[in-house]
Design an enzyme around this catalytic site. Structure first.
Site, mmCIF file in Angstrom:
data_model
loop_
_atom_site.group_PDB
_atom_site.id
_atom_site.type_symbol
_atom_site.label_atom_id
_atom_site.label_comp_id
_atom_site.label_asym_id
_atom_site.label_seq_id
_atom_site.Cartn_x
_atom_site.Cartn_y
_atom_site.Cartn_z
ATOM 1 N N LYS A 3 -3.684 14.963 -16.524
ATOM 2 C CA LYS A 3 -3.689 15.947 -17.601
ATOM 3 C C LYS A 3 -2.392 15.843 -18.410
ATOM 4 C CE LYS A 3 -7.660 16.978 -15.846
ATOM 5 N NZ LYS A 3 -7.916 17.969 -14.830
ATOM 6 N N ARG A 38 0.827 -1.211 0.000
ATOM 7 C CA ARG A 38 0.000 0.000 0.000
ATOM 8 C C ARG A 38 0.861 1.262 0.000
ATOM 9 N NH1 ARG A 38 -3.596 -0.618 4.519
ATOM 10 N NH2 ARG A 38 -2.224 0.737 5.691
ATOM 11 N N ASP A 60 -2.460 24.302 -6.752
ATOM 12 C CA ASP A 60 -2.774 23.341 -7.816
ATOM 13 C C ASP A 60 -2.042 23.829 -9.067
ATOM 14 O OD1 ASP A 60 -3.930 21.904 -9.925
ATOM 15 O OD2 ASP A 60 -5.853 21.714 -8.886
ATOM 16 N N TYR A 72 -10.572 24.751 -8.973
ATOM 17 C CA TYR A 72 -11.216 23.612 -9.668
ATOM 18 C C TYR A 72 -12.535 23.248 -8.950
ATOM 19 C CZ TYR A 72 -11.416 18.747 -11.403
ATOM 20 O OH TYR A 72 -11.789 17.557 -11.962
#
Ligand SMILES: *Cc1c(COP(=O)(O)O)cnc(C)c1O
Length: 388
Positions: free
Chosen positions: A205, A55, A180, A108
């Protein structure tokens, strides 16, 4: 140090560890065996909590995290299963009940939803500010502000913020500055060098670059890394090694793709600005853009993502425009090789004002030949004008 384009080719790669393979392979795994009781105890004692279970990532994860961390210039990078997950977990790392957070009005949309619906439920006060206005930040920040979260340029409307000035003000109140940075990627802007504490990427992106994966990263400076690390591991986020392999592959061609997105985006912005049906084009490379000077000062380039306002809101015009486009497809996301167009209309803002009353359209300039893209936008605008 080598040029950042050269770095993007070499970061996170250790072929000697993998039989000379150029790329770090896909390592899948949950259980990681210890060779002895002593070794097992040592991994724990070293504070190396993150080596003994899948993990916490395999070699594929570490390659990608190291690559992004080196490019962003951070103390450490964490990878997440989506860009939104990177935004929300980075926020959660630095807030507690009773805190106040300031979020840019042009953030966003899904990050805004998280703040409005989850942070508020935890007893955190969420307030929005126009991140292009330092006076508004000064006025709204206070001793309880633990996070200032911005995006430069802002989603959909592409206003640029002075990250260095915002960081200076925020740090006087001991608030963490989260940026961001998906639009620019570290190739065009490095928020940590301008004083921010955490830089976030929607890897989905430009870094992924091929519209075939979802992923995010958060890269922190030395003072913020422990808090980010711990909080994220408490949540149990983990990212698929197959997707990480694709993200590493995308990263290797990022510089050349971005150059083409940059060129195509500027050419389309200029051609739209000259069309009589267009009111305002939101692109920082246009000399009359209010953000031109700040963009030139801080950024090494523009991406292919920008927006423009039509003069009209007429529904027949709008529908005709979208349906006549041949190379621009209607769809969410951006940063892939293909051109996209997004119907926005009127973006939601709570404290800032918009430069036009017309219908807002977001464009992603892909890697097609620019003359085809220009001709496509022009024929669709011209024919839409005939539709009303
Ligand atoms: C798309 C996007 C995100 C979220 O990325 P996902 O991988 O779609 O969750 C975050 N920030 C910005 C600016 C984005 O455009």
């Amino acid at each position: 140090m080598s040029h950042i384009h050269t770095q993007a080719i070499n970061v996170g790669r250790t072929p000697q560890r993998f039989d000379g393979l150029v790329n770090t392979p896909v390592f899948r795994g949950s259980t990681i065996l210890a060779n002895s009781f002593k070794e097992w105890e040592q991994t724990k004692q070293n504070g190396d909590l993150y080596r003994n279970y899948g993990r916490f990532g395999t070699a594929t994860t570490k390659s990608f995290e190291k690559a992004i961390n080196d490019l962003e210039g951070g103390a450490g990078c964490m990878v997440f299963p989506s860009g939104l997950s990177a935004c929300t977990h980075a926020l959660m790392a630095f807030v507690k009940t009773g805190d106040h957070v300031l979020i840019a009005d042009n953030i966003y949309g899904p990050t805004r939803n998280f703040a409005d619906h989850v942070l508020t439920r935890l007893g955190i006060t969420v307030e929005y500010f126009d991140s292009t206005c330092l006076a508004e930040l000064q006025q709204k920040i206070n001793a309880k502000t633990s996070v200032v979260f911005i995006e430069s340029p802002g989603s959909i409307t592409f206003e640029f913020s002075d990250v260095a000035a915002i960081s200076d003000i925020s740090h006087q109140y001991a608030a963490k500055v989260l940026v961001d940075n998906s639009w620019a990627t570290p190739l065009f802007f490095k928020p940590l060098e301008h004083g921010a504490d955490v830089s976030i990427q929607a890897v989905t992106k430009y870094i992924g670059g091929h519209s075939d994966l979802l992923m995010g990263t958060a890269t922190a400076n030395a003072e913020s890394l422990d808090q980010l690390n711990q909080s994220v591991h408490f949540f149990g986020e983990t990212t698929s090694p197959d997707d990480l392999f694709l993200a590493l592959r995308g990263l290797r061609s990022l510089a050349v793709r971005l150059k083409q997105h940059h060129d195509n985006g500027i050419a389309l912005a200029q051609c739209l600005a000259a069309h009589p049906a267009v009111d305002v084009v939101c692109h920082p490379a246009l000399p009359n853009s209010p953000d031109h000077a700040l963009w030139q000062r801080d950024f090494a380039g523009a991406s292919g993502l920008f927006s423009f306002y039509l003069k009209t809101q007429d529904p027949a015009f709008v529908e005709s425009f979208f349906d006549r486009l041949e190379f621009f497809h209607i769809g969410l996301s951006w940063g892939g090789y293909e051109s996209l167009v997004l119907p926005v209309g009127k973006p939601y803002r709570s404290t800032s004002t918009l430069p036009s009353d017309g219908y807002l359209i977001r464009i992603h300039a892909g890697l097609e030949h620019v003359e085809d893209l220009k001709a496509d936008l022009y024929q669709a605008l011209d024919q839409a004008a005939n539709a009303i």
